[in-house]
Design a protein around this motif. Sequence first.
Motif, short mmCIF file in Angstrom:
data_model
loop_
_atom_site.label_atom_id
_atom_site.label_comp_id
_atom_site.label_asym_id
_atom_site.label_seq_id
_atom_site.Cartn_x
_atom_site.Cartn_y
_atom_site.Cartn_z
N ASN A 52 -5.46 0.27 8.96
CA ASN A 52 -4.27 0.72 8.26
C ASN A 52 -4.02 -0.07 6.98
OD1 ASN A 52 -3.05 2.97 9.71
ND2 ASN A 52 -2.81 1.55 11.42
N LEU A 53 -3.19 0.53 6.11
CA LEU A 53 -2.93 0.03 4.76
C LEU A 53 -1.46 -0.29 4.56
CD1 LEU A 53 -4.79 2.58 2.46
CD2 LEU A 53 -5.13 0.12 2.42
N ALA A 54 -1.20 -1.29 3.73
CA ALA A 54 0.16 -1.56 3.23
C ALA A 54 0.02 -2.29 1.91
CB ALA A 54 0.97 -2.40 4.22
N PRO A 55 0.92 -2.07 0.95
CA PRO A 55 0.82 -2.78 -0.32
C PRO A 55 1.07 -4.27 -0.16
CG PRO A 55 2.86 -1.52 -0.20
CD PRO A 55 2.05 -1.12 0.98
N HIS A 56 0.28 -5.07 -0.86
CA HIS A 56 0.51 -6.52 -0.88
C HIS A 56 1.67 -6.80 -1.83
CE1 HIS A 56 -0.09 -10.78 -1.83
NE2 HIS A 56 -0.82 -10.87 -0.73
N PRO A 57 2.56 -7.72 -1.47
CA PRO A 57 3.72 -7.99 -2.34
C PRO A 57 3.35 -8.37 -3.77
CG PRO A 57 4.02 -9.03 -0.19
CD PRO A 57 2.61 -8.49 -0.22
N ASP A 58 2.19 -8.99 -3.96
CA ASP A 58 1.80 -9.44 -5.29
C ASP A 58 0.73 -8.55 -5.94
OD1 ASP A 58 3.53 -11.63 -5.12
OD2 ASP A 58 2.03 -12.79 -4.03
N GLY A 59 0.51 -7.37 -5.37
CA GLY A 59 -0.48 -6.46 -5.91
C GLY A 59 -1.69 -6.33 -5.01
N GLY A 60 -2.37 -5.21 -5.13
CA GLY A 60 -3.49 -4.93 -4.25
C GLY A 60 -2.99 -4.39 -2.91
N TRP A 61 -3.87 -4.48 -1.91
CA TRP A 61 -3.56 -3.86 -0.61
C TRP A 61 -3.88 -4.79 0.53
CZ3 TRP A 61 -1.01 0.66 -0.11
CH2 TRP A 61 -0.87 1.41 -1.27
N LEU A 62 -3.08 -4.65 1.60
CA LEU A 62 -3.36 -5.31 2.86
C LEU A 62 -4.00 -4.29 3.79
CD1 LEU A 62 -0.07 -7.34 3.35
CD2 LEU A 62 -2.29 -8.19 2.53
N VAL A 63 -5.08 -4.69 4.42
CA VAL A 63 -5.84 -3.80 5.29
C VAL A 63 -5.99 -4.47 6.65
CG1 VAL A 63 -8.03 -2.59 5.65
CG2 VAL A 63 -7.13 -2.87 3.32
N HIS A 101 -6.61 -9.09 2.40
CA HIS A 101 -6.00 -8.73 1.13
C HIS A 101 -7.10 -8.28 0.19
CE1 HIS A 101 -3.99 -10.12 -2.87
NE2 HIS A 101 -3.83 -8.83 -2.68
N VAL A 102 -6.98 -7.05 -0.32
CA VAL A 102 -7.94 -6.52 -1.27
C VAL A 102 -7.26 -6.47 -2.64
CG1 VAL A 102 -9.50 -4.64 -1.86
CG2 VAL A 102 -8.98 -5.11 0.54
N THR A 103 -7.83 -7.15 -3.61
CA THR A 103 -7.27 -7.15 -4.95
C THR A 103 -7.70 -5.89 -5.69
OG1 THR A 103 -9.15 -8.39 -5.82
CG2 THR A 103 -7.26 -9.67 -5.04
N VAL A 104 -7.07 -5.63 -6.83
CA VAL A 104 -7.34 -4.39 -7.56
C VAL A 104 -8.77 -4.33 -8.08
CG1 VAL A 104 -4.95 -3.97 -8.21
CG2 VAL A 104 -6.37 -5.42 -9.67
N ASP A 105 -9.43 -5.50 -8.18
CA ASP A 105 -10.82 -5.49 -8.64
C ASP A 105 -11.81 -5.47 -7.49
OD1 ASP A 105 -10.56 -8.05 -7.69
OD2 ASP A 105 -11.04 -9.05 -9.57
N GLY A 106 -11.31 -5.29 -6.25
CA GLY A 106 -12.18 -5.10 -5.11
C GLY A 106 -12.52 -6.33 -4.31
#
Length: 300
Positions: free
Chosen positions: A36-47, A57-62
């Motif tokens: 499952n997914l949720a937005p990370h408070p500082d950007g990117g995604w929590l998986v 934590h996945v950052t926007v650059d992968g």
Amino acid sequence: MSNVSLHDQLNHEPVPFDAAPAETIAEWEPGTFVENLAPHPDGGWLVTVPSHHRIDHVTVDGRHNTFAQLAAMPTGIVTAGDETWVVSGFMGEPGWRLDRVRRGRVEHVCELPLLRFGNGMARAGRRLLIADSALGIVLAVDLDSARAAPWLEHELLTPPAGAAGIPGVNGIVVTSGHVLLTNTARALVLRIPVAATDSAGLEVLAERLVADDLAADGDGTLYLATHLFDTVLRLDPDGRRTDIAGPSQGVETSTSVAIDAGDPDVLWVTAAGERFGGGHVKPARLIRLMVSHPSPSTST
């Protein structure tokens, strides 16, 4: 060997395919199951990564790194501000619990003795609603009192007899005053008012639609991860259904979907790469889809 297709066994309606542009942002090694997914408070995604008992934590650059390590399998996840809530346990067993992660620390919130397979989770005000895919109930946790109690019980939430481990109620999202739910084994999308106090307001929104997780756009469009059918399906407000991603875009065993809060034309998808109990053995992925919003049908 049976000649009955999986579509027929699970009563999933085949639909047209219209591929959305897709880009794989992150990959995990084969044998990693992402859920499952949720937005990370500082950007990117929590998986959530139940195969390895952790949240990444996945950052926007992968890039991805460990956000929190847990003692059991994390499934549902919700964020609000700098707080992250996660439900974890072992499928079919007692001992499920709700934890909160703040500033890198895992804090115990409450035990969830009524659960046997906690799965999708959504926030409704100061409550967290948790789907139990084994027992077919939705539990509500009051965040102020840290107490859990059944919120919704109905046959339509349960897996039918003979479902062979396929989840019942699974995905859950709160939108426009309603709670939307998927029942994977019964191939249903359900809806009930978020203010409901019993199951009297429960209604079937769609039939013959096998889905794991779902996300709701502001215009009423739903996006559904079909998991067993290796696609992402768009359900338009007028009822039209279209598969917008498939194996060629990397969404095999799609487990969750989330709309980017900063850009509603971006849909994020987790793909597990394999199934519990066997199946595909491919890298797990986080994929970005560029989605469009077709004009409503018009009569001539």
